[in-house]
Design a protein around this motif. Sequence first.
Motif, PDB file in Angstrom:
ATOM      1  N   PRO A   1       0.859  -1.188   0.003  1.00  0.00           N
ATOM      2  CA  PRO A   1      -0.101  -0.009  -0.001  1.00  0.00           C
ATOM      3  C   PRO A   1       0.834   1.297  -0.023  1.00  0.00           C
ATOM      4  CG  PRO A   1      -0.809  -1.644   1.548  1.00  0.00           C
ATOM      5  CD  PRO A   1       0.504  -1.915   1.024  1.00  0.00           C
ATOM      6  N   GLY A   2       0.241   2.280  -0.844  1.00  0.00           N
ATOM      7  CA  GLY A   2       1.061   3.550  -0.988  1.00  0.00           C
ATOM      8  C   GLY A   2       2.372   3.154  -2.044  1.00  0.00           C
ATOM      9  N   ALA A   3       2.621   2.261  -2.335  1.00  0.00           N
ATOM     10  CA  ALA A   3       3.914   2.132  -3.485  1.00  0.00           C
ATOM     11  C   ALA A   3       3.371   2.609  -4.963  1.00  0.00           C
ATOM     12  CB  ALA A   3       4.427   0.808  -3.384  1.00  0.00           C
ATOM     13  N   ILE A   4       4.365   2.505  -6.012  1.00  0.00           N
ATOM     14  CA  ILE A   4       3.896   3.054  -7.041  1.00  0.00           C
ATOM     15  C   ILE A   4       2.973   2.228  -7.779  1.00  0.00           C
ATOM     16  CG2 ILE A   4       4.892   3.633  -9.424  1.00  0.00           C
ATOM     17  CD1 ILE A   4       7.650   3.402  -7.923  1.00  0.00           C
ATOM     18  N   PRO A   5       1.861   2.686  -8.234  1.00  0.00           N
ATOM     19  CA  PRO A   5       0.704   2.130  -8.942  1.00  0.00           C
ATOM     20  C   PRO A   5       1.197   1.706 -10.609  1.00  0.00           C
ATOM     21  CG  PRO A   5      -0.166   3.947  -8.007  1.00  0.00           C
ATOM     22  CD  PRO A   5       1.345   4.146  -7.899  1.00  0.00           C
ATOM     23  N   PHE A   6       0.959   0.376 -10.980  1.00  0.00           N
ATOM     24  CA  PHE A   6       1.116   0.321 -12.307  1.00  0.00           C
ATOM     25  C   PHE A   6       0.222   1.236 -13.080  1.00  0.00           C
ATOM     26  CE2 PHE A   6       2.255  -3.761 -10.540  1.00  0.00           C
ATOM     27  CZ  PHE A   6       3.312  -4.429 -11.246  1.00  0.00           C
ATOM     28  N   GLY A   7       1.069   1.532 -14.065  1.00  0.00           N
ATOM     29  CA  GLY A   7       0.403   2.678 -14.993  1.00  0.00           C
ATOM     30  C   GLY A   7       0.989   4.068 -14.790  1.00  0.00           C
ATOM     31  N   SER A   8       1.498   4.212 -13.679  1.00  0.00           N
ATOM     32  CA  SER A   8       2.258   5.527 -13.370  1.00  0.00           C
ATOM     33  C   SER A   8       2.990   6.240 -14.486  1.00  0.00           C
ATOM     34  CB  SER A   8       2.916   5.492 -12.145  1.00  0.00           C
ATOM     35  OG  SER A   8       1.970   5.148 -11.033  1.00  0.00           O
ATOM     36  N   LEU A   9       3.133   7.275 -14.581  1.00  0.00           N
ATOM     37  CA  LEU A   9       4.065   8.091 -15.588  1.00  0.00           C
ATOM     38  C   LEU A   9       5.006   8.784 -14.912  1.00  0.00           C
ATOM     39  CD1 LEU A   9       4.707   8.939 -18.514  1.00  0.00           C
ATOM     40  CD2 LEU A   9       2.870  10.806 -18.203  1.00  0.00           C
TER      41      LEU A   9
ATOM     42  N   ALA B   1      11.941  11.191 -23.075  1.00  0.00           N
ATOM     43  CA  ALA B   1      11.538  11.041 -21.542  1.00  0.00           C
ATOM     44  C   ALA B   1      11.129  12.423 -21.111  1.00  0.00           C
ATOM     45  CB  ALA B   1      13.008  10.233 -20.811  1.00  0.00           C
ATOM     46  N   LYS B   2      11.489  13.257 -21.530  1.00  0.00           N
ATOM     47  CA  LYS B   2      11.098  14.504 -21.317  1.00  0.00           C
ATOM     48  C   LYS B   2       9.650  14.802 -21.926  1.00  0.00           C
ATOM     49  CE  LYS B   2      15.235  17.337 -20.306  1.00  0.00           C
ATOM     50  NZ  LYS B   2      15.629  18.807 -20.712  1.00  0.00           N
ATOM     51  N   ARG B   3       9.592  14.664 -22.923  1.00  0.00           N
ATOM     52  CA  ARG B   3       8.221  14.804 -23.842  1.00  0.00           C
ATOM     53  C   ARG B   3       7.064  13.802 -23.676  1.00  0.00           C
ATOM     54  NH1 ARG B   3      10.553  16.869 -29.776  1.00  0.00           N
ATOM     55  NH2 ARG B   3      11.590  18.660 -29.174  1.00  0.00           N
ATOM     56  N   TYR B   4       7.628  12.499 -23.560  1.00  0.00           N
ATOM     57  CA  TYR B   4       6.502  11.641 -23.533  1.00  0.00           C
ATOM     58  C   TYR B   4       6.281  10.716 -22.251  1.00  0.00           C
ATOM     59  CZ  TYR B   4       6.085  12.912 -28.493  1.00  0.00           C
ATOM     60  OH  TYR B   4       5.996  13.588 -29.612  1.00  0.00           O
ATOM     61  N   GLY B   5       7.716  10.546 -21.650  1.00  0.00           N
ATOM     62  CA  GLY B   5       7.695  10.049 -20.411  1.00  0.00           C
ATOM     63  C   GLY B   5       7.729   8.259 -20.542  1.00  0.00           C
ATOM     64  N   LEU B   6       7.769   7.859 -19.248  1.00  0.00           N
ATOM     65  CA  LEU B   6       8.012   6.436 -19.247  1.00  0.00           C
ATOM     66  C   LEU B   6       6.950   5.764 -18.438  1.00  0.00           C
ATOM     67  CD1 LEU B   6      10.803   7.840 -18.539  1.00  0.00           C
ATOM     68  CD2 LEU B   6      11.665   5.540 -18.811  1.00  0.00           C
ATOM     69  N   TYR B   7       6.123   5.067 -19.042  1.00  0.00           N
ATOM     70  CA  TYR B   7       5.153   4.313 -18.250  1.00  0.00           C
ATOM     71  C   TYR B   7       5.360   3.004 -17.232  1.00  0.00           C
ATOM     72  CZ  TYR B   7       1.733   7.591 -20.498  1.00  0.00           C
ATOM     73  OH  TYR B   7       1.139   8.634 -20.658  1.00  0.00           O
ATOM     74  N   VAL B   8       4.826   2.883 -16.220  1.00  0.00           N
ATOM     75  CA  VAL B   8       5.325   1.828 -14.999  1.00  0.00           C
ATOM     76  C   VAL B   8       4.489   0.609 -15.632  1.00  0.00           C
ATOM     77  CG1 VAL B   8       5.438   0.941 -12.824  1.00  0.00           C
ATOM     78  CG2 VAL B   8       5.939   3.277 -13.298  1.00  0.00           C
TER      79      VAL B   8
END
Length: 424
Positions: free
Chosen positions: A329-337, A361-368
């Motif tokens: 609980p409280g950790a990084i959810p799947f789908g986070s950007l 990585a700046k413009r579009y990011g990385l999805y978990v």
Amino acid sequence: MQQDVTRGSMVMGVLALALAGCGGGGGGTDSPAAAAVSAPSSSTSSPSASPGTSTQAASTTPAAQLPTASTTPSGALAAAPMLADCELFPASAIFNTRIDDTSRFPVHAQSATWKNLVGTSVPFSTDWGVNDNPASYSTYWGMPVNIIDGSAATTDWPVVSYDFSTSGVSMERGYPDKSDCATVGGDGYAITRPCGAVPTGQRRFPFPLSSRVLNEDGNCNDPNTCGDRHLLVVEKGACRLWEAYFAYQLSGQWYAMATAAWDMKSLSLRPDDWAAGDAAGLPITPLLAKAAEASSGEIRHALRVNFSDAKLSLEHVWPARFASGWDNPGAIPFGSLLRLRADFVIPDDWTTQAKALATAAKRYGLYVTDNGADFFVQGEPNAAWDLRTNAQMRNITMADMEFVDLKSVTSDPRFSKDSMAASW
């Protein structure tokens, strides 16, 4: 399965030798957990597609078809990335949407907490290698993409089994009730969901011909020792994406733990609470780092990133459809950007590839998207990768990153949680 972190450490040793003039290189391995199973949903299918007439066999990712570099502002629609004459989903898909406008996409309230959980000194690790010979599978790092056209020259649409116990090699059992497969329809093959509703002898999947098929982990073919063996297929002409997790051909029979398919002309996500080839239930191929794109100087899409089970929660947020691993609980959810901060200065002496990756990585990011080693970013195996790129990207650490709030999309009255659409 948990990623082999030792292998990732070994990679950096090989990389150091290569940079000293000794050759070699590579990245870590990605390892999603298998999807959980619940009651099947109602069956759906896409219109069947006629097999094509091209004789192109399955292959590694060809040079990406990209428009010239642009200065399209954040939130504006640019041309979607292309592969095999297909858009890798429409331009309005969230993966193809710029998120560098901090007024529209502010820093997430939990960003500092999640970064500290991972460790701010953890570096950006490139999970791919320069060996593109699958026969040398001990150093074949990354996920290759197969291109087919649906014809007999590229695939015979073999039957797929989700029950490894019939192989005599493994007792694994997969998840047909949360998988997609192909069934004969009209003059071609239709995407059918769930595959569990299809008689076992009629469950097909466009595995490329055995002589040309390319899997993650290369030609290693023992399900007890060889790992996740993701198999990614772009069907040109029909512009459909097919992805399999834990795909093995044993005594002529194809097996997989899970299979998923998308019509890339559509913005539809998989059903909620369904995994796919990855634990988040998202397509892998559009989020892979590809050497041709990076070498062109511009990547027009987001990337995918892994974190270890201890850093991830069993929750998922849009656009993810599923979560797996430990309950934290409280950790990084799947789908986070995750996004590279605007104040990170990309050095002028970095390779074109490294500059393109950092800019993406700046413009579009990385999805978990998956469980694995911390801050490992996935790409394809390709001899065109510059080993300096791998080393330069490690200068980016979690301290240089920030998690992004997507409420400007998810709070819009036109938003649908079942769609990839980020603009209308």
